[in-house]
Design a protein around this motif. Structure first.
Motif, PDB file in Angstrom:
ATOM      1  N   PHE A  39     -13.645 -57.029 -18.051  1.00 57.73           N
ATOM      2  CA  PHE A  39     -14.466 -56.809 -16.869  1.00 57.73           C
ATOM      3  C   PHE A  39     -13.707 -55.890 -15.924  1.00 57.73           C
ATOM      4  N   LEU A  40     -14.346 -54.796 -15.513  1.00 59.43           N
ATOM      5  CA  LEU A  40     -13.709 -53.805 -14.653  1.00 59.43           C
ATOM      6  C   LEU A  40     -13.973 -54.168 -13.193  1.00 59.43           C
ATOM      7  N   ALA A  41     -12.905 -54.397 -12.439  1.00 60.86           N
ATOM      8  CA  ALA A  41     -13.033 -54.939 -11.089  1.00 60.86           C
ATOM      9  C   ALA A  41     -12.312 -54.084 -10.057  1.00 60.86           C
ATOM     10  N   THR A  42     -12.952 -53.937  -8.896  1.00 63.32           N
ATOM     11  CA  THR A  42     -12.295 -53.324  -7.754  1.00 63.32           C
ATOM     12  C   THR A  42     -11.366 -54.348  -7.095  1.00 63.32           C
ATOM     13  N   GLN A  43     -10.453 -53.862  -6.245  1.00 65.58           N
ATOM     14  CA  GLN A  43      -9.494 -54.750  -5.587  1.00 65.58           C
ATOM     15  C   GLN A  43      -9.560 -54.681  -4.059  1.00 65.58           C
ATOM     16  N   TYR A  44     -10.309 -53.751  -3.522  1.00 63.51           N
ATOM     17  CA  TYR A  44     -10.395 -53.661  -2.063  1.00 63.51           C
ATOM     18  C   TYR A  44     -11.268 -54.796  -1.540  1.00 63.51           C
ATOM     19  N   ILE A  45     -11.181 -55.050  -0.253  1.00 61.84           N
ATOM     20  CA  ILE A  45     -12.010 -56.075   0.368  1.00 61.84           C
ATOM     21  C   ILE A  45     -12.850 -55.445   1.468  1.00 61.84           C
ATOM     22  N   ARG A  46     -14.019 -55.984   1.683  1.00 63.23           N
ATOM     23  CA  ARG A  46     -14.989 -55.437   2.640  1.00 63.23           C
ATOM     24  C   ARG A  46     -14.425 -55.323   4.049  1.00 63.23           C
ATOM     25  N   HIS A  47     -15.094 -54.542   4.886  1.00 64.89           N
ATOM     26  CA  HIS A  47     -14.648 -54.321   6.263  1.00 64.89           C
ATOM     27  C   HIS A  47     -14.725 -55.625   7.048  1.00 64.89           C
ATOM     28  N   HIS A  48     -13.708 -55.857   7.859  1.00 66.37           N
ATOM     29  CA  HIS A  48     -13.603 -57.126   8.589  1.00 66.37           C
ATOM     30  C   HIS A  48     -14.739 -57.354   9.580  1.00 66.37           C
ATOM     31  N   SER A  49     -15.422 -56.285  10.001  1.00 62.36           N
ATOM     32  CA  SER A  49     -16.499 -56.437  10.989  1.00 62.36           C
ATOM     33  C   SER A  49     -17.754 -57.048  10.396  1.00 62.36           C
ATOM     34  N   VAL A  50     -17.890 -56.995   9.074  1.00 57.31           N
ATOM     35  CA  VAL A  50     -19.066 -57.553   8.403  1.00 57.31           C
ATOM     36  C   VAL A  50     -18.614 -58.362   7.192  1.00 57.31           C
ATOM     37  N   PRO A  51     -17.963 -59.508   7.411  1.00 58.57           N
ATOM     38  CA  PRO A  51     -17.408 -60.270   6.292  1.00 58.57           C
ATOM     39  C   PRO A  51     -18.457 -60.799   5.325  1.00 58.57           C
ATOM     40  N   HIS A  52     -19.715 -60.874   5.764  1.00 62.63           N
ATOM     41  CA  HIS A  52     -20.760 -61.405   4.891  1.00 62.63           C
ATOM     42  C   HIS A  52     -21.543 -60.311   4.170  1.00 62.63           C
ATOM     43  N   TYR A  53     -21.082 -59.064   4.285  1.00 65.60           N
ATOM     44  CA  TYR A  53     -21.850 -57.963   3.693  1.00 65.60           C
ATOM     45  C   TYR A  53     -20.920 -56.905   3.132  1.00 65.60           C
ATOM     46  N   THR A  54     -21.308 -56.332   2.014  1.00 65.74           N
ATOM     47  CA  THR A  54     -20.637 -55.149   1.481  1.00 65.74           C
ATOM     48  C   THR A  54     -21.678 -54.269   0.801  1.00 65.74           C
ATOM     49  N   PRO A  55     -21.660 -52.953   1.045  1.00 66.29           N
ATOM     50  CA  PRO A  55     -22.634 -52.068   0.405  1.00 66.29           C
ATOM     51  C   PRO A  55     -22.255 -51.694  -1.026  1.00 66.29           C
ATOM     52  N   GLU A  56     -21.116 -52.163  -1.494  1.00 68.09           N
ATOM     53  CA  GLU A  56     -20.630 -51.849  -2.834  1.00 68.09           C
ATOM     54  C   GLU A  56     -19.784 -53.027  -3.311  1.00 68.09           C
ATOM     55  N   PRO A  57     -19.592 -53.170  -4.602  1.00 68.10           N
ATOM     56  CA  PRO A  57     -18.818 -54.321  -5.098  1.00 68.10           C
ATOM     57  C   PRO A  57     -17.373 -54.295  -4.595  1.00 68.10           C
ATOM     58  N   ASP A  58     -16.931 -55.395  -4.002  1.00 64.59           N
ATOM     59  CA  ASP A  58     -15.539 -55.531  -3.591  1.00 64.59           C
ATOM     60  C   ASP A  58     -14.931 -56.715  -4.326  1.00 64.59           C
ATOM     61  N   ILE A  59     -13.695 -57.078  -3.998  1.00 67.97           N
ATOM     62  CA  ILE A  59     -13.025 -58.142  -4.753  1.00 67.97           C
ATOM     63  C   ILE A  59     -13.703 -59.486  -4.558  1.00 67.97           C
ATOM     64  N   ILE A  60     -14.385 -59.677  -3.426  1.00 67.57           N
ATOM     65  CA  ILE A  60     -15.129 -60.923  -3.225  1.00 67.57           C
ATOM     66  C   ILE A  60     -16.268 -61.016  -4.245  1.00 67.57           C
ATOM     67  N   HIS A  61     -17.010 -59.933  -4.386  1.00 69.99           N
ATOM     68  CA  HIS A  61     -18.098 -59.923  -5.373  1.00 69.99           C
ATOM     69  C   HIS A  61     -17.552 -60.063  -6.792  1.00 69.99           C
ATOM     70  N   GLU A  62     -16.505 -59.302  -7.097  1.00 70.48           N
ATOM     71  CA  GLU A  62     -15.978 -59.278  -8.459  1.00 70.48           C
ATOM     72  C   GLU A  62     -15.397 -60.623  -8.877  1.00 70.48           C
ATOM     73  N   ILE A  63     -14.678 -61.272  -7.952  1.00 66.14           N
ATOM     74  CA  ILE A  63     -13.949 -62.482  -8.330  1.00 66.14           C
ATOM     75  C   ILE A  63     -14.750 -63.743  -8.045  1.00 66.14           C
TER      76      ILE A  63
END
Length: 286
Positions: free
Chosen positions: A131-155
C-alpha cells in the motif's frame, strides 16, 4: 536508522484553495516530508520523519475523536484490524513501525510516497500486497479535513483495514483486478467500484448502517453524515450502478451504496475482482 534529512529536496505543489497553500511554514514541512517518499526505494529501511509538536497534536486530536466514533459507527471487520494494529494515540506513528506491524499481521507492506501517484501504480501495488502511503499530515487549522490523502487517511483509514486478514485479501484481489483493466474506460469503472466500497462502503450490521470504507472511517465529517438520511441517500449494493456513478472528491458524499452485510459485500466484491476484465463493465451493466 535513516531520517528525512538524509535525502534530497522535493517541492510539493499545492492548489490555491488548499488550507496550507498560503502558509510558508506548512509548505516547507510538506516539501521536507515529501523527501522521504521521493527517495525511498523498495527494500530500503523507511526513513523516519521528525514530526513537530503541532503535528503530533493534530494526530492526537483526530485519533481520539475518531477512535470514539469508530466504536459506534465502524463495521466489525475494521474494528478487528484496529484492535490488532493498536496505533499510538498521542503521536504521529512512523510509517516504519506501521509497516512492520501490518506486515506481521497480514503480509502487507506500507511504502512511502511523496504524494498522489497515478492510478495504475497505486492499484497495481496492491496486487503485490503493498500500500502506497503519504506521510505528511493535514494543516493544523482544519484537523477534521484534508483535500488529499494524508497520513491520517492512510493509516487510520487504510492501515487499520489492512491489519485484518479478510480485508487485506480483498485489497490484494482489487490490485489484481486493476491489472486486467487494459482500457481507460475499464480502469475508470473499476476505480469507481473501489471508491464506493473500499473508500466509501457502507454495510448493515445489527440492523444499522456501519462504515466500511477508509474514506468514511478516517473523516470526522463523513462519519457524522454517512448515515444521516437527510444528507445522504443509501442505494442498494449494485456493482454496475457504482461503476457508472460520478462522485466529487471535494465534498461529502451525497450518495452511498449499502450492502446487506459485510459478508455479502466481501463475497460480491471478491467475485467481481476475480472475473474483472475490459468486458466486465458492459457485461454487468446489461
Amino acid at each position: 536508522m535513516s531520517t528525512v534529512a538524509d535525502v534530497t529536496a522535493f517541492d510539493v505543489s499545492l492548489p490555491a484553495d488548499h488550507p496550507g497553500a498560503h502558509d510558508p511554514a506548512y509548505r516547507a514541512r510538506r516539501d521536507t516530508i515529501a523527501r522521504v517518499g521521493a527517495a525511498y526505494r523498495r527494500g530500503d529501511p523507511i526513513p523516519d520523519v521528525e514530526y513537530t509538536d503541532e503535528e503530533h497534536a493534530v494526530w492526537a486530536r483526530v485519533q481520539a475523536e475518531l477512535g470514539a466514533l469508530h466504536r459506534t459507527h465502524a463495521c466489525r471487520a475494521y474494528l478487528r484490524g484496529s484492535d490488532a494494529l493498536v496505533l499510538p494515540t498521542d503521536r504521529v506513528p512512523q510509517l516504519r513501525e506501521v509497516d512492520e506491524r501490518v506486515h506481521a499481521l497480514t503480509g502487507f507492506h506500507i511504502d512511502p510516497v511523496p504524494g498522489l501517484v497515478d492510478t495504475r501504480t497505486f492499484y497495481g501495488a496492491l496486487a503485490e500486497r503493498r500500500f502506497l502511503a503519504t506521510q505528511y499530515i493535514r494543516h493544523h487549522s482544519v484537523p477534521h479535513y484534508t483535500p488529499e490523502p494524508d497520513i491520517i487517511h492512510e493509516i487510520i483509514g487504510h492501515a487499520n483495514m489492512l491489519a485484518d486478514p479478510e480485508l487485506a485479501d480483498l485489497y490484494e484481489a482489487a490490485g489484481h483486478a486493476s491489472q486486467r483493466a487494459r482500457t481507460p474506460e475499464a480502469l475508470e469503472f473499476f476505480s469507481r467500484v473501489f471508491w464506493f466500497t473500499l473508500e466509501f462502503g457502507v454495510v448493515t450490521e445489527d440492523g444499522w448502517p456501519r462504515a466500511f470504507g477508509a474514506g468514511i472511517l478516517s473523516s470526522f465529517g463523513e462519519i457524522h453524515t454517512y448515515a444521516d438520511p437527510l444528507l445522504v441517500t443509501h442505494r442498494p449494493f449494485d456493482l454496475a450502478a457504482m461503476g457508472s456513478h460520478d462522485y466529487d472528491i471535494t465534498q461529502y458524499q451525497p450518495v452511498l451504496f449499502r450492502a446487506d452485510s459485510t459478508e455479502r459485500l466481501l463475497a460480491d466484491l471478491h467475485a467481481f475482482f476475480a472475473d474483472f476484465d475490459d468486458e466486465t463493465p458492459e457485461r454487468i451493466s446489461r
